[in-house]
Design a protein around this motif. Structure first.
Motif, short mmCIF file in Angstrom:
data_model
loop_
_atom_site.label_atom_id
_atom_site.label_comp_id
_atom_site.label_asym_id
_atom_site.label_seq_id
_atom_site.Cartn_x
_atom_site.Cartn_y
_atom_site.Cartn_z
N TYR A 57 -30.45 -55.55 3.00
CA TYR A 57 -30.05 -55.62 1.74
C TYR A 57 -29.70 -56.62 1.01
O TYR A 57 -30.17 -56.83 -0.12
CB TYR A 57 -28.51 -54.55 1.61
N TYR A 58 -29.40 -57.70 1.71
CA TYR A 58 -29.18 -59.11 0.98
C TYR A 58 -30.54 -59.75 0.91
O TYR A 58 -31.01 -60.07 -0.35
CB TYR A 58 -28.27 -60.23 2.19
N GLU A 59 -31.55 -59.50 1.64
CA GLU A 59 -32.88 -59.87 1.43
C GLU A 59 -33.31 -59.18 0.52
O GLU A 59 -34.29 -59.80 -0.23
CB GLU A 59 -33.38 -59.94 2.97
N ALA A 60 -33.33 -57.88 0.29
CA ALA A 60 -33.89 -57.07 -0.80
C ALA A 60 -33.24 -57.57 -2.24
O ALA A 60 -33.98 -57.71 -3.06
CB ALA A 60 -33.56 -55.69 -0.59
N ILE A 61 -32.09 -58.08 -2.21
CA ILE A 61 -31.31 -58.37 -3.57
C ILE A 61 -31.97 -59.76 -3.78
O ILE A 61 -32.05 -59.88 -4.84
CB ILE A 61 -29.80 -58.22 -3.19
N GLU A 62 -32.06 -60.57 -2.79
CA GLU A 62 -32.84 -61.96 -3.00
C GLU A 62 -34.35 -61.79 -3.58
O GLU A 62 -34.43 -62.51 -4.53
CB GLU A 62 -32.93 -62.70 -1.73
N ARG A 63 -35.01 -60.75 -2.96
CA ARG A 63 -36.36 -60.57 -3.53
C ARG A 63 -36.24 -60.06 -4.95
O ARG A 63 -36.91 -60.57 -5.86
CB ARG A 63 -37.10 -59.43 -2.76
N ALA A 64 -35.44 -59.16 -5.34
CA ALA A 64 -35.18 -58.68 -6.54
C ALA A 64 -34.84 -59.81 -7.63
O ALA A 64 -35.35 -59.97 -8.60
CB ALA A 64 -34.23 -57.44 -6.66
N SER A 65 -33.90 -60.90 -7.42
CA SER A 65 -33.45 -61.82 -8.03
C SER A 65 -34.59 -62.99 -8.27
O SER A 65 -34.74 -63.22 -9.46
CB SER A 65 -32.29 -62.45 -7.35
N ALA A 66 -35.34 -63.16 -7.30
CA ALA A 66 -36.68 -63.93 -7.51
C ALA A 66 -37.66 -63.49 -8.33
O ALA A 66 -38.03 -63.89 -9.14
CB ALA A 66 -37.11 -64.23 -6.10
N CYS A 101 -31.22 -54.28 -8.85
CA CYS A 101 -29.93 -55.12 -8.09
C CYS A 101 -28.93 -54.35 -8.06
O CYS A 101 -28.12 -54.26 -6.95
CB CYS A 101 -29.83 -56.47 -8.67
N ALA A 102 -28.43 -53.72 -9.12
CA ALA A 102 -27.23 -53.17 -9.22
C ALA A 102 -27.03 -51.71 -8.14
O ALA A 102 -26.09 -51.69 -7.22
CB ALA A 102 -26.95 -52.51 -10.57
N VAL A 103 -27.93 -51.12 -7.94
CA VAL A 103 -28.25 -50.07 -7.18
C VAL A 103 -28.30 -50.78 -5.55
O VAL A 103 -27.53 -50.11 -4.86
CB VAL A 103 -29.68 -49.34 -7.21
N LEU A 104 -28.80 -51.80 -5.26
CA LEU A 104 -28.85 -52.55 -4.02
C LEU A 104 -27.60 -52.95 -3.70
O LEU A 104 -27.22 -52.72 -2.68
CB LEU A 104 -29.98 -53.55 -3.82
N ILE A 105 -26.74 -53.51 -4.58
CA ILE A 105 -25.48 -54.09 -4.45
C ILE A 105 -24.70 -52.79 -4.08
O ILE A 105 -23.60 -53.01 -3.16
CB ILE A 105 -24.93 -54.66 -5.71
N SER A 106 -24.63 -51.70 -4.82
CA SER A 106 -23.87 -50.44 -4.39
C SER A 106 -23.95 -50.29 -3.02
O SER A 106 -23.18 -50.07 -2.32
CB SER A 106 -24.04 -49.60 -5.60
N LEU A 138 -25.36 -52.00 -0.61
CA LEU A 138 -24.80 -52.86 0.28
C LEU A 138 -23.29 -52.85 0.65
O LEU A 138 -22.92 -52.76 1.51
CB LEU A 138 -25.15 -54.18 -0.06
N LYS A 139 -22.46 -52.46 -0.60
CA LYS A 139 -21.09 -52.26 -0.53
C LYS A 139 -20.76 -51.33 0.37
O LYS A 139 -19.98 -51.26 1.22
CB LYS A 139 -20.44 -52.25 -1.85
N HIS A 140 -21.33 -50.05 0.17
CA HIS A 140 -21.22 -49.15 1.12
C HIS A 140 -21.27 -49.18 2.50
O HIS A 140 -20.63 -48.96 3.35
CB HIS A 140 -21.96 -47.65 0.52
N ALA A 141 -22.48 -49.81 2.93
CA ALA A 141 -22.99 -50.07 4.37
C ALA A 141 -22.21 -50.95 4.81
O ALA A 141 -21.68 -51.01 5.88
CB ALA A 141 -24.54 -50.54 4.14
#
Length: 99
Positions: free
Chosen positions: A8-17, A38-43, A45-48
């Motif tokens: 999840y963190y890596e996916a968020i990083e890719r999206a931010s890049a 990113c907002a979906v991924l963060i949500s 991630l919070k759940h996981a």
């Protein structure tokens, strides 16, 4: 290693890049779309993360990823300032200034 959370963190990083790349190209519609992703991924991630914890090594990797995300975010914000000023001017009915 708990690769599910790190993914999840890596996916968020890719999206931010990708957001940064779009911002550098002036493609603000793409930036907004990626921000939504990113907002979906963060949500997710919070759940996981509520059910799992990271070990020491994983936490260190997470910190490095988060630092890169913050650097990307800072540059995106810097690139967005003129665009946001132009948008504010348009919404206020002021003519666009030339930069």
């Amino acid at each position: 290693m708990n690769s599910a959370l790190l993914n999840y963190y890596e996916a968020i990083e890719r999206a931010s890049a990708d957001m940064l790349s779009a911002a550098r190209n002036g493609d603000w519609d793409q930036v907004v779309k990626l921000e939504g992703a990113c907002a979906v991924l963060i949500s997710q991630l919070k759940h996981a993360a509520s059910a799992q914890n990271l070990g020491t090594e994983e936490s260190q990797l997470k910190s490095r990823i988060m630092q890169r995300i913050l650097i990307n975010d800072a540059e995106i914000r810097q690139l967005a300032e003129p665009w946001l000023e132009d948008l504010d001017g348009l919404l206020a009915g002021k003519p666009k200034s030339i930069h």
